[in-house]
Design a protein around this motif. Sequence first.
Motif, short mmCIF file in Angstrom:
data_model
loop_
_atom_site.label_atom_id
_atom_site.label_comp_id
_atom_site.label_asym_id
_atom_site.label_seq_id
_atom_site.Cartn_x
_atom_site.Cartn_y
_atom_site.Cartn_z
N THR A 237 0.82 -1.22 0.00
CA THR A 237 0.00 0.00 0.00
C THR A 237 0.84 1.27 0.00
N LEU A 238 2.15 1.14 0.28
CA LEU A 238 3.04 2.30 0.25
C LEU A 238 3.94 2.32 -0.98
N ALA A 239 3.77 1.37 -1.89
CA ALA A 239 4.69 1.22 -3.01
C ALA A 239 4.43 2.22 -4.13
N LYS A 240 3.24 2.74 -4.19
CA LYS A 240 2.86 3.57 -5.34
C LYS A 240 3.76 4.79 -5.48
N GLY A 241 4.24 5.01 -6.70
CA GLY A 241 5.07 6.17 -6.99
C GLY A 241 6.55 5.97 -6.75
N LEU A 242 6.93 4.88 -6.04
CA LEU A 242 8.34 4.63 -5.74
C LEU A 242 8.98 3.82 -6.87
N GLU A 243 10.29 3.88 -6.96
CA GLU A 243 11.05 3.11 -7.95
C GLU A 243 12.27 2.49 -7.29
N PHE A 244 12.61 1.28 -7.73
CA PHE A 244 13.78 0.58 -7.23
C PHE A 244 14.45 -0.12 -8.40
N ASP A 245 15.78 -0.30 -8.31
CA ASP A 245 16.47 -1.01 -9.38
C ASP A 245 15.99 -2.46 -9.48
N HIS A 246 15.92 -3.12 -8.35
CA HIS A 246 15.50 -4.52 -8.33
C HIS A 246 14.32 -4.65 -7.38
N VAL A 247 13.23 -5.23 -7.87
CA VAL A 247 12.05 -5.45 -7.04
C VAL A 247 11.77 -6.94 -6.95
N ILE A 248 11.52 -7.39 -5.74
CA ILE A 248 11.13 -8.78 -5.49
C ILE A 248 9.69 -8.75 -4.97
N VAL A 249 8.78 -9.33 -5.71
CA VAL A 249 7.38 -9.41 -5.30
C VAL A 249 7.12 -10.82 -4.82
N VAL A 250 6.67 -10.95 -3.57
CA VAL A 250 6.44 -12.26 -2.99
C VAL A 250 4.94 -12.52 -2.91
N GLU A 251 4.53 -13.68 -3.35
CA GLU A 251 3.14 -14.15 -3.33
C GLU A 251 2.17 -13.12 -3.94
#
Length: 686
Positions: free
Chosen positions: A633-647
Amino acid sequence: MSAVSQAEGESPDTGQAPGADVLTAERAYLLKSREFLHLMREDVLSLKALGGDPISEEFLKAELYHRAEALKDLPGTPLFFGRLDYAAGEPPRGETFHIGRRHVHDPGGHPVIIDWRAPVSRPFYRASRAQPMGLALRRRFGFSGGELTAFEDERFRGATAGGAEPVSRLLIEEIERPRSGPMRDIVATIQPEQDDIVRADVGETVCVQGAPGTGKTAVGLHRVAYLLYAYKERVARRGVLVIGPNHAFLAYIRNVLPALGEIDVSQMTVTELAASVPVRGHDSVLAARVKGDARMAVVLHRALWSRLAQPDAALVLPSGSRRWRVSAYDLAGLATELQERGVRYGTGRGLLAHRIAHVILTQMEAAGESCDDRTHDAVRRTRPVRAAVDAIWPKVDPVRLVFSLLSSPDALGAAAEGILDEAEQCAIVWEKPPRGPGAAHWSAADAVLIDEARDLIERTPSLSHVVVDEAQDLSPMECRAIGRRCSTGAATVLGDLAQGTTPWATSTWADLLGHLGKPEAEVRVLRTGYRVPRQILDYASRLLQRIAPELAPAASLREDSGALDVIGVEAARLPSQLAAVCADASALAGSVALIAADQQVPELSRLLTEYAVAHAVLGGADAAERLTLVPVTLAKGLEFDHVIVVEPAEIARAEARGLQRLYVALTRAVSRLTILHAEPLPDLLR
């Protein structure tokens, strides 16, 4: 047009000095530019604030301080990023300009670096084969930190129009450069369609529909910087405001404007914008949806104006041996006339006292008495006149007005009759009314209602410009609150309909712009993703057919066959596999985020700690570790080089708009996306 990339030591046949010599000359120019910037700041610091009075002197001190702060050199940030060589035949004939984040001049006042916002800099972003805009050469520079490491030339002489424009290697490298910490500016990589939005007219409200990675947030911030440069007096006088969805987002973007030399722009969330009461409560989904509905503006308007009362007696004002009388009929007529004029409630209350005083002065003059403005003010302030105004047009506090509606089913029913149905009224009225406003557990939606009520009583001052990001998630009432802040100014509205995650998220920009009070605003669409690789965008875009079928998938400028990795594991192996993936990602350059459903975050943090994987949990503050555990719910608008999405399945079923939330999570990566799951993926992602 030809494009030639050169790094130190190369000597391509360009008709100019070898690449190493060019780099040496440009590095010397950079060093000299930094010296001139230092001298400019020293000149400002040496000035004395000599005002005609103490207030003027303090004002001048503040101005000099802000000017000196804006002239601070940032050693890790290059002063210039490009150079323009104009052709000899067109003005500015044969001139050469270095383009940078701020203007720098030598002690004689001659420009050394031209601000990127100046008109003469625009060809750096817009020149093409078809329209060279008077250029002979455009040069881009590559930097490592503050050190100039490479350059790339594009020549326009003899170029033929048609065909694909060459893609700048340095531009792609700048976009792909690993990131850590807050968001960077994109001033060196602004594209033509982005530049059109950045330089839109000061009075124009622009709505930007942009898919993930299209740079819409950066475009909005750079538009602020441009307006403060091109229309400084007009824009700075009434101020600029940037509104973001949460503190994590604002912390992420906080350095962009200061890096562009603008340090006086306020940034806040919608909750802070309307924070006239402490927000300590939470609404159910239904209650929040009803409170955020534009119909509540009508309910509040009706509740407020129902406070007006019919006078039950004439007003009698003793004055010496005389008595001046205004009948109840005349008093009612004065109040009705003001109400029909559509004035604010508080303004009307003040005007009623003036109207009554005018009627009495008319009687006094008819009786031969001499009257002037002092007489008028004296009559207006007399006890009988004030008592009549209080009885007919009582003073209303916006907090108590909203409190009375939410704490009384009868009061709410009277104001909402024919507007809200019984179920909607039951959803928003307090089951156990608090003793008073100070004891109430106000929600964020309640604060917006109070803001609406306050504006019904006294007009909210308008700013020159408001930028609102992630606008698709705003409720109609939040849009009205923001619209009041730019009612006589303009706005830049940024968002993506596919990323709407609130229950009240808008389905069309036309509806939102209407609630904002800017129905005439043009919607500009950014279709090219510059930050997210094509493999990641294509994978996430599978969800669009269900969450936003009217939107076309974005195209990406970048391609990386290794950008996407989908890993399915047995449930028993998920903890160890997750720890291993996080540890491997943390060992590489750039920022890393582990994104999960909010309810999973505590357990995942415990698991990472158990496996000795250093991490920080995002909660509105800066992350001190390379790996950040991010509630979705806090991810919107953020950017990261590497993202790991779990489940992903857990994210999708956690809320009504879970697929939209998952789409947001999948598109936070700018280099690599790893999906780790034990549960089956949502059907569109299989």
